[in-house]
Design a protein around this motif. Structure first.
Motif, PDB file in Angstrom:
ATOM      1  N   THR A 328      18.128  28.551  40.510  1.00 50.70           N
ATOM      2  CA  THR A 328      17.369  28.826  41.733  1.00 50.70           C
ATOM      3  C   THR A 328      18.305  29.054  42.922  1.00 50.70           C
ATOM      4  OG1 THR A 328      17.214  26.465  42.261  1.00 50.70           O
ATOM      5  CG2 THR A 328      15.440  27.391  40.934  1.00 50.70           C
ATOM      6  N   GLY A 329      19.622  29.075  42.660  1.00 51.57           N
ATOM      7  CA  GLY A 329      20.576  29.316  43.740  1.00 51.57           C
ATOM      8  C   GLY A 329      20.832  28.091  44.590  1.00 51.57           C
ATOM      9  N   HIS A 330      20.651  26.912  43.999  1.00 44.83           N
ATOM     10  CA  HIS A 330      20.835  25.685  44.771  1.00 44.83           C
ATOM     11  C   HIS A 330      22.018  24.847  44.307  1.00 44.83           C
ATOM     12  CE1 HIS A 330      16.561  26.545  45.826  1.00 44.83           C
ATOM     13  NE2 HIS A 330      17.037  26.215  47.007  1.00 44.83           N
ATOM     14  N   PHE A 331      23.049  25.511  43.821  1.00 48.21           N
ATOM     15  CA  PHE A 331      24.248  24.761  43.461  1.00 48.21           C
ATOM     16  C   PHE A 331      25.002  24.441  44.743  1.00 48.21           C
ATOM     17  CE2 PHE A 331      28.609  24.084  42.255  1.00 48.21           C
ATOM     18  CZ  PHE A 331      28.504  23.339  41.087  1.00 48.21           C
ATOM     19  N   ASN A 332      25.258  23.165  44.965  1.00 51.89           N
ATOM     20  CA  ASN A 332      25.941  22.733  46.181  1.00 51.89           C
ATOM     21  C   ASN A 332      27.465  22.868  45.999  1.00 51.89           C
ATOM     22  OD1 ASN A 332      27.083  21.358  48.292  1.00 51.89           O
ATOM     23  ND2 ASN A 332      25.799  19.514  48.079  1.00 51.89           N
ATOM     24  N   PRO A 333      28.126  23.729  46.775  1.00 48.34           N
ATOM     25  CA  PRO A 333      29.575  23.961  46.580  1.00 48.34           C
ATOM     26  C   PRO A 333      30.405  22.673  46.628  1.00 48.34           C
ATOM     27  CG  PRO A 333      28.668  25.564  48.116  1.00 48.34           C
ATOM     28  CD  PRO A 333      27.570  24.578  47.833  1.00 48.34           C
ATOM     29  N   ALA A 334      29.947  21.690  47.415  1.00 50.30           N
ATOM     30  CA  ALA A 334      30.697  20.431  47.537  1.00 50.30           C
ATOM     31  C   ALA A 334      30.760  19.675  46.207  1.00 50.30           C
ATOM     32  CB  ALA A 334      30.055  19.550  48.606  1.00 50.30           C
ATOM     33  N   TRP A 335      29.814  19.963  45.307  1.00 50.81           N
ATOM     34  CA  TRP A 335      29.802  19.272  44.018  1.00 50.81           C
ATOM     35  C   TRP A 335      31.099  19.480  43.238  1.00 50.81           C
ATOM     36  CZ3 TRP A 335      24.205  21.012  42.224  1.00 50.81           C
ATOM     37  CH2 TRP A 335      23.263  20.208  42.882  1.00 50.81           C
ATOM     38  N   LEU A 336      31.690  20.660  43.363  1.00 54.80           N
ATOM     39  CA  LEU A 336      32.883  20.972  42.571  1.00 54.80           C
ATOM     40  C   LEU A 336      34.011  19.972  42.819  1.00 54.80           C
ATOM     41  CD1 LEU A 336      33.119  24.876  42.685  1.00 54.80           C
ATOM     42  CD2 LEU A 336      32.525  23.432  40.732  1.00 54.80           C
ATOM     43  N   ASP A 337      34.060  19.415  44.029  1.00 53.93           N
ATOM     44  CA  ASP A 337      35.135  18.473  44.367  1.00 53.93           C
ATOM     45  C   ASP A 337      34.751  17.017  44.108  1.00 53.93           C
ATOM     46  OD1 ASP A 337      36.998  20.436  45.325  1.00 53.93           O
ATOM     47  OD2 ASP A 337      35.618  20.717  47.021  1.00 53.93           O
ATOM     48  N   GLN A 338      33.498  16.816  43.717  1.00 48.15           N
ATOM     49  CA  GLN A 338      33.051  15.454  43.425  1.00 48.15           C
ATOM     50  C   GLN A 338      33.791  14.904  42.202  1.00 48.15           C
ATOM     51  OE1 GLN A 338      29.107  13.689  42.260  1.00 48.15           O
ATOM     52  NE2 GLN A 338      28.478  15.231  43.742  1.00 48.15           N
ATOM     53  N   GLN A 339      34.103  13.601  42.254  1.00 48.13           N
ATOM     54  CA  GLN A 339      34.812  12.992  41.128  1.00 48.13           C
ATOM     55  C   GLN A 339      33.876  12.096  40.323  1.00 48.13           C
ATOM     56  OE1 GLN A 339      38.203  10.937  42.678  1.00 48.13           O
ATOM     57  NE2 GLN A 339      39.147  12.806  43.471  1.00 48.13           N
ATOM     58  N   ASP A 340      34.111  12.025  39.017  1.00 50.37           N
ATOM     59  CA  ASP A 340      33.364  11.068  38.195  1.00 50.37           C
ATOM     60  C   ASP A 340      34.056   9.699  38.280  1.00 50.37           C
ATOM     61  OD1 ASP A 340      35.572  11.097  36.559  1.00 50.37           O
ATOM     62  OD2 ASP A 340      34.563  11.965  34.814  1.00 50.37           O
ATOM     63  N   ALA A 341      33.582   8.742  37.518  1.00 48.05           N
ATOM     64  CA  ALA A 341      34.106   7.370  37.606  1.00 48.05           C
ATOM     65  C   ALA A 341      35.592   7.303  37.255  1.00 48.05           C
ATOM     66  CB  ALA A 341      33.305   6.457  36.681  1.00 48.05           C
ATOM     67  N   ASP A 342      36.079   8.287  36.502  1.00 40.97           N
ATOM     68  CA  ASP A 342      37.497   8.293  36.125  1.00 40.97           C
ATOM     69  C   ASP A 342      38.336   9.188  37.034  1.00 40.97           C
ATOM     70  OD1 ASP A 342      36.997   6.618  33.916  1.00 40.97           O
ATOM     71  OD2 ASP A 342      36.339   8.346  32.734  1.00 40.97           O
ATOM     72  N   GLY A 343      37.736   9.677  38.131  1.00 44.98           N
ATOM     73  CA  GLY A 343      38.483  10.503  39.063  1.00 44.98           C
ATOM     74  C   GLY A 343      38.598  11.967  38.660  1.00 44.98           C
TER      75      GLY A 343
END
Ligand SMILES: [Zn+2]
Length: 602
Positions: A328-343
């Motif tokens: 739907t075109g709602h991918f948040n660009p900031a997500w790409l830099d988000q880290q999981d629990a292991d960094g």
């Protein structure tokens, strides 16, 4: 010779009763009363008629039926004095091959059960697939059900009695839910992939782009190709996308050029230690329909696009509905830099998975709604309603609005022995106070819900006043306005509590989804599909969020729910549904496709 519905419908009453002999243990009155509702449009209609008779019977009559059943663990089994069907069922289940220890344990459970409930433990030992439950499953179920409240357990016995009757009836009619069994087996097969740390414990956990997740995607690709999809690919966010082109002839029509597409699907990621059917059912059911079309050499006047969404649950990254949101075109660009629990950043996880990990590639996934007829999604109910009502399917009227927060209360870690109560800044107690308020505030609405599902004191210790408390907030309500009011009140209270206690506060909104009422025309198609199966129509809202609520933002949508066993428990390994219900769901989906085909004839 197998019995046919036509035979049963046209037989005289005595003969019809004889034809249904042995369905319910020593209780021909159930079949007798149900037969007054002849003619039956389907086997499902006959099953439901018998369910209704028992539901309307007195508690005493229900108890008499339960007590007419031999004890699963009792002497009856050893002395072979059961009816032929029961002996057959228990042989398959392997209870006749117990070790002396197992046998003693079962006898002990049985004694406890009888003392607690005063009726025998009833379990449809042939299970949700009709193949027989493993011994350990039977024993585990016995142990678990000992803890049920009495009324609930009586109802659970009756549900198991109906399941036993359903299997006996299938045998009588020579009916096998072939597609339902296949769909059931696909779930079982896909569930062999699980993330490390969970796999070893036999738990199912598949989070975004882990090895297990990518193995699931690879399996789905293979399975879709086997079903006869024309094109199958994994897209830039890891969704598995299968296209079955339009007809009218076995030769496909190209998409575009006036040919529209029906979009459907659900997610294949799971919560931690989740169930096998959540999300996946909504991928496999339309796959089974495409398989059936392909096997018959048929194409419809529209294309079918089935998407296995890579991410819905928001477990590894705070990016719930990532899979459907990309469409739907709602991918948040900031997500790409988000880290999981292991960094590990999402960008790194995507690159590791061989995905392009560029905003350009992800942006290109956005669908043009004008190419689509709409979106439909099948999902296991994840709640107790259909199970309690003895209904296999439910048509969704609306998906509840929701909002989620991750929060941190920041107090002062201090000595648990020397800090007087009136000088503490206890972060955990502040959140505890909020939890009780949230519970009362949501309950006051009647149909709102509020949950603090995560609550941790990071680095806490037994002799330290909690200096920090990290927690989550999940708020849902049937309309946006009701959710907003709930959110306002609960966050307002949270601020007031923190202020009074001298606690600092950080809140981060991680998800907000509007209520998604079903498109009337699409809901009506599901309703006609359910009615055509001969099972009663039940309309219900969805308390859980689903991919359909993302697609709702750009195209009409409507959902169909399938009954879950074990009180509809979900986000739990006990989540389950029968292959008979899956078969009904496949047939409902096929019916919806046929309706659309009629509407869109070239
Ligand atoms: Zn789901």
């Amino acid at each position: 010779m197998s019995l046919t519905l036509q035979q049963l419908n046209s037989a005289d009453p005595a003969e019809a009763l004889r034809l249904l002999d042995g369905l319910y243990e020593h209780s021909p009155w159930i079949a007798e009363q149900a037969l007054t509702q002849r003619p039956f449009a389907s086997l499902a209609a006959l099953k439901h008629a018998m369910v209704t008779v028992l539901a309307h019977a007195s508690v005493n009559a229900q108890l008499a039926l339960i007590r007419a059943h031999p004890e699963l663990a009792g002497k009856a089994m050893v002395s072979q004095s059961l009816t032929a069907e029961s002996t057959h069922e228990q042989t398959r289940a392997g209870l006749t091959n117990c070790t002396p220890e197992e046998f003693a344990h079962i006898q002990q459970l049985n004694a406890q059960y009888n003392t607690r409930f005063g009726f025998p433990f009833i379990l449809a030992v042939r299970g949700p697939r009709g193949m027989g439950l493993a011994k350990r499953e039977i024993i585990a179920t016995f142990e678990r059900r000992l803890g049920n409240p009495v009324d609930f357990e009586r109802a659970e016995c009756l549900r198991n009695i109906h399941r036993i009757a359903e299997i006996r009836l299938n045998d009588k009619f020579g009916f096998e839910p072939v597609l339902g069994n296949e769909v059931w087996d696909w779930h079982e097969d896909l569930a062999r992939h699980s993330d490390p740390g969970f796999a070893e414990q036999g738990q199912l956990t598949v989070t975004y782009l882990t090895d297990a997740h990518r193995a699931c995607a690879a399996d789905l690709v293979v399975r879709m190709r086997e079903c006869g999809f024309d094109e199958v690919n994994i897209d830039a966010v890891g969704n598995v996308v299968g296209h079955y082109h339009a007809g009218p002839h076995p030769n496909p029509l190209p998409e575009g050029e006036g040919v529209k597409t029906l979009l459907t699907g659900s997610h294949f990621d799971t919560v931690r230690n989740g169930g096998k059917y959540d999300g996946r059912l909504g991928i496999f059911v339309p796959m089974a329909c495409v398989k059936r079309l392909h096997a018959a050499g048929r194409r419809l006047p529209f294309a079918i696009e089935v998407v296995g969404f890579a991410e819905e649950e928001g477990q590894r990254y705070k990016a719930t509905f990532l899979g459907s949101g990309a469409l739907t075109g709602h991918f948040n660009p900031a997500w790409l830099d988000q880290q999981d629990a292991d960094g590990v950043t999402m960008r790194a996880a995507m690159q590791h998975a061989g995905l392009p990990a560029t905003l350009e590639a992800i942006g290109a996934l956005r669908r043009d709604p004008s190419n689509y007829l709409g979106f439909v999604e099948v999902h296991i109910e994840q709640g107790p309603v259909l199970n309690e009502m003895d209904l296999p399917l439910g048509v969704v009227t609306s998906i509840n609005a929701s909002v989620r927060y991750l929060c941190e209360a920041i107090g002062m870690a201090s000595h648990a022995g020397t800090t007087p109560m009136n000088r503490r800044r206890d972060a955990a107690s502040a959140v505890a106070e909020l939890a009780l308020h949230a519970e009362q505030r949501a309950a006051a609405d009647g149909d709102s819900v509020a949950t603090i599902g995560m609550l941790q004191v990071p680095g806490g210790s037994i002799n330290v006043v909690p200096g920090r408390c990290v927690f989550s907030l999940d708020l849902r309500a049937p309309s946006n306005a009701q959710r907003d009011a709930l959110e306002r009140d609960i966050l307002g209270q949270l601020r007031a509590i923190c202020e009074r206690r001298g606690i600092g506060l950080k809140t981060e909104e991680t998800m907000r989804a509007a209520a998604a009422p079903s498109a009337p025309a699409w809901q009506a198609r599901w309703e006609r599909a359910v009615a055509a199966l001969g099972v009663p129509l039940h309309r219900m809202p969805s308390g859980a969020g689903h991919d359909a609520m993302k697609l709702h933002e750009v195209m009409p949508q409507a959902m169909l729910f399938v009954r879950g066993l074990n009180s509809g428990i979900s986000h739990n390994p006990l989540e389950s549904t029968t292959s008979d219900d899956m078969e009904l769901c496949v047939n409902a989906f096929s019916h919806l496709l046929e309706q659309l085909a009629t509407e869109h004839k070239h």
